[in-house]
Write a protein that holds these residues in place. Structure first.
Motif, PDB file in Angstrom:
ATOM      1  N   UNK A 112       0.824  -1.203   0.000  1.00 17.65           N
ATOM      2  CA  UNK A 112       0.000   0.000   0.000  1.00 17.65           C
ATOM      3  C   UNK A 112       0.857   1.251   0.000  1.00 17.65           C
ATOM      4  N   UNK A 113       1.862   1.282   0.862  1.00 16.65           N
ATOM      5  CA  UNK A 113       2.742   2.450   0.913  1.00 16.65           C
ATOM      6  C   UNK A 113       3.480   2.615  -0.413  1.00 16.65           C
ATOM      7  N   UNK A 114       3.955   1.518  -0.974  1.00 16.82           N
ATOM      8  CA  UNK A 114       4.649   1.590  -2.261  1.00 16.82           C
ATOM      9  C   UNK A 114       3.727   2.103  -3.364  1.00 16.82           C
ATOM     10  N   UNK A 115       2.491   1.669  -3.358  1.00 18.70           N
ATOM     11  CA  UNK A 115       1.546   2.068  -4.412  1.00 18.70           C
ATOM     12  C   UNK A 115       1.215   3.554  -4.339  1.00 18.70           C
ATOM     13  N   UNK A 116       1.097   4.076  -3.126  1.00 20.95           N
ATOM     14  CA  UNK A 116       0.706   5.478  -2.955  1.00 20.95           C
ATOM     15  C   UNK A 116       1.884   6.442  -3.034  1.00 20.95           C
ATOM     16  N   UNK A 117       3.099   5.917  -2.893  1.00 15.32           N
ATOM     17  CA  UNK A 117       4.268   6.792  -2.819  1.00 15.32           C
ATOM     18  C   UNK A 117       4.475   7.611  -4.087  1.00 15.32           C
ATOM     19  N   UNK A 120       1.285  10.535  -4.035  1.00 18.55           N
ATOM     20  CA  UNK A 120       1.057  11.452  -2.919  1.00 18.55           C
ATOM     21  C   UNK A 120       2.356  11.680  -2.144  1.00 18.55           C
ATOM     22  N   UNK A 121       2.392  12.762  -1.441  1.00 17.37           N
ATOM     23  CA  UNK A 121       3.483  13.036  -0.514  1.00 17.37           C
ATOM     24  C   UNK A 121       3.190  12.254   0.770  1.00 17.37           C
ATOM     25  N   UNK A 122       4.043  11.279   1.094  1.00 17.87           N
ATOM     26  CA  UNK A 122       3.804  10.423   2.244  1.00 17.87           C
ATOM     27  C   UNK A 122       4.661  10.846   3.438  1.00 17.87           C
ATOM     28  N   UNK A 123       4.023  10.905   4.608  1.00 15.25           N
ATOM     29  CA  UNK A 123       4.699  11.255   5.854  1.00 15.25           C
ATOM     30  C   UNK A 123       4.488  10.139   6.864  1.00 15.25           C
ATOM     31  N   UNK A 124       5.487   9.882   7.686  1.00 14.56           N
ATOM     32  CA  UNK A 124       5.314   8.987   8.824  1.00 14.56           C
ATOM     33  C   UNK A 124       5.214   9.864  10.070  1.00 14.56           C
ATOM     34  N   UNK A 134      12.957   5.059  15.543  1.00 11.44           N
ATOM     35  CA  UNK A 134      13.955   5.080  14.464  1.00 11.44           C
ATOM     36  C   UNK A 134      14.425   3.665  14.139  1.00 11.44           C
ATOM     37  N   UNK A 135      14.618   2.844  15.170  1.00 14.01           N
ATOM     38  CA  UNK A 135      15.028   1.455  14.968  1.00 14.01           C
ATOM     39  C   UNK A 135      13.981   0.693  14.167  1.00 14.01           C
ATOM     40  N   UNK A 136      12.725   0.826  14.547  1.00 14.20           N
ATOM     41  CA  UNK A 136      11.662   0.092  13.874  1.00 14.20           C
ATOM     42  C   UNK A 136      11.504   0.545  12.424  1.00 14.20           C
ATOM     43  N   UNK A 137      11.612   1.837  12.187  1.00 10.46           N
ATOM     44  CA  UNK A 137      11.499   2.328  10.818  1.00 10.46           C
ATOM     45  C   UNK A 137      12.635   1.794   9.956  1.00 10.46           C
ATOM     46  N   UNK A 138      13.850   1.774  10.507  1.00  8.60           N
ATOM     47  CA  UNK A 138      14.997   1.250   9.758  1.00  8.60           C
ATOM     48  C   UNK A 138      14.803  -0.229   9.437  1.00  8.60           C
ATOM     49  N   UNK A 139      14.312  -0.991  10.400  1.00  7.78           N
ATOM     50  CA  UNK A 139      14.109  -2.421  10.178  1.00  7.78           C
ATOM     51  C   UNK A 139      12.970  -2.700   9.203  1.00  7.78           C
ATOM     52  N   UNK A 140      12.012  -1.803   9.138  1.00  5.67           N
ATOM     53  CA  UNK A 140      10.850  -2.022   8.275  1.00  5.67           C
ATOM     54  C   UNK A 140      11.193  -1.965   6.797  1.00  5.67           C
ATOM     55  N   UNK A 141      12.250  -1.227   6.456  1.00  3.47           N
ATOM     56  CA  UNK A 141      12.609  -1.061   5.058  1.00  3.47           C
ATOM     57  C   UNK A 141      11.718  -0.105   4.305  1.00  3.47           C
ATOM     58  N   UNK A 142      10.861   0.627   5.028  1.00  2.00           N
ATOM     59  CA  UNK A 142       9.923   1.546   4.391  1.00  2.00           C
ATOM     60  C   UNK A 142      10.392   2.997   4.409  1.00  2.00           C
ATOM     61  N   UNK A 144      12.558   4.888   2.987  1.00  2.00           N
ATOM     62  CA  UNK A 144      12.803   5.651   1.763  1.00  2.00           C
ATOM     63  C   UNK A 144      11.513   6.066   1.059  1.00  2.00           C
ATOM     64  N   UNK A 145      10.390   5.491   1.447  1.00  2.00           N
ATOM     65  CA  UNK A 145       9.117   5.808   0.801  1.00  2.00           C
ATOM     66  C   UNK A 145       8.443   7.040   1.402  1.00  2.00           C
ATOM     67  N   UNK A 146       8.952   7.499   2.545  1.00  2.00           N
ATOM     68  CA  UNK A 146       8.362   8.663   3.206  1.00  2.00           C
ATOM     69  C   UNK A 146       9.216   9.899   2.949  1.00  2.00           C
ATOM     70  N   UNK A 147       8.557  10.982   2.601  1.00  2.00           N
ATOM     71  CA  UNK A 147       9.276  12.227   2.338  1.00  2.00           C
ATOM     72  C   UNK A 147       9.711  12.912   3.626  1.00  2.00           C
TER      73      UNK A 147
END
Length: 238
Positions: A112-117, A120-124, A134-142, A144-147
């Motif tokens: 879903x995040x990949x499809x919308x990236x 739209x401008x995506x924010x976490x 920060x640890x969880x975001x790094x491990x998620x691999x997502x 780079x999809x957030x601006x």
């Protein structure tokens, strides 16, 4: 997918929206109750822990470290100051285990995040402990999809107005997606944006409020796979 003039920015919550979180708190709470089983029933221990968490939110904020400190405080209270050092050590070990737990992405999060990236401008936008998020975001691999990534101490209408104005075109052209009505949906709508509720089977009791069903910009979806279709329908309606 084509973008639309009505919506340009989508904010995503992290914990229990993109990946599992609350289940680890529940499991640790049971581990904690077992430690104190000789002093009180599980229900009583959980109630006292929740009271400590409520008291400490303004001091420690949200996250595992504050939860761990609240467990220690509760253990001291329930044992009337007789908690053994081994019990405190076990509580600290439980907190460390939580901080080191691998990320478990929720269904449809990545696609879903990949499809919308691209449209739209995506924010976490997430709250909690800075290092842990920060640890969880790094491990998620997502990541780079957030601006932009905003790790905040709390979520309010003012928080969303500030973030959506800083990174987007203002709250009126923004949407917040998350599992918490209290933190993700209601304040985003109060700020002038859209709020999309993605229910999770486990949501912390302090995050429970009534859904704003009368709000024109409130939506509810069963899971993240429905978000792209919702975006298209909003675009057509606009």
């Amino acid at each position: 997918m084509q973008n639309n003039a009505q919506l340009t920015t989508i904010g995503f919550d992290a914990d229990d929206t993109l990946w599992q979180n609350e289940q680890f708190f529940r499991l640790t709470e049971k581990r904690f109750a077992a430690l104190l089983a000789d002093h009180a029933e599980e229900g009583h221990i959980s109630a006292r822990l929740l009271e400590a968490e409520k008291r400490n939110l303004a001091i420690y904020g949200f996250g595992i470290k504050g939860f761990t400190l609240s467990m220690i405080e509760t253990a001291i209270e329930i044992t009337e100051g007789r908690a053994q050092a081994s019990v405190i050590a076990e509580i600290l070990a439980a907190g460390r285990d939580m901080l080191g737990h691998p990320i478990e992405a929720l269904p449809h999060a990545r696609e879903t995040v990949e499809k919308l990236a691209g449209a739209y401008r995506l924010l976490l936008i997430t709250k909690g402990d800075l290092f842990d998020q920060e640890r969880k975001l790094a491990q998620s691999g997502l990541g780079d999809l957030f601006e932009a990534v905003e790790i905040v101490s709390d979520k309010s209408a003012a928080t969303y107005a500030r973030i959506f104005s800083r990174h987007g075109d203002g709250p009126e052209k923004s949407m917040m997606v998350g599992n918490s009505l209290k933190s993700d949906v209601v304040p985003a709508i109060e700020a002038g944006g859209w709020g999309v509720h993605v229910p999770h089977e486990l949501t912390w009791v302090l995050e429970h409020v009534e859904p704003p069903v009368a709000a024109p910009r409130f939506r509810r979806i069963a899971d993240l796979s429905e978000l792209p279709g919702l975006m298209e329908s909003i675009g057509k309606a606009g």
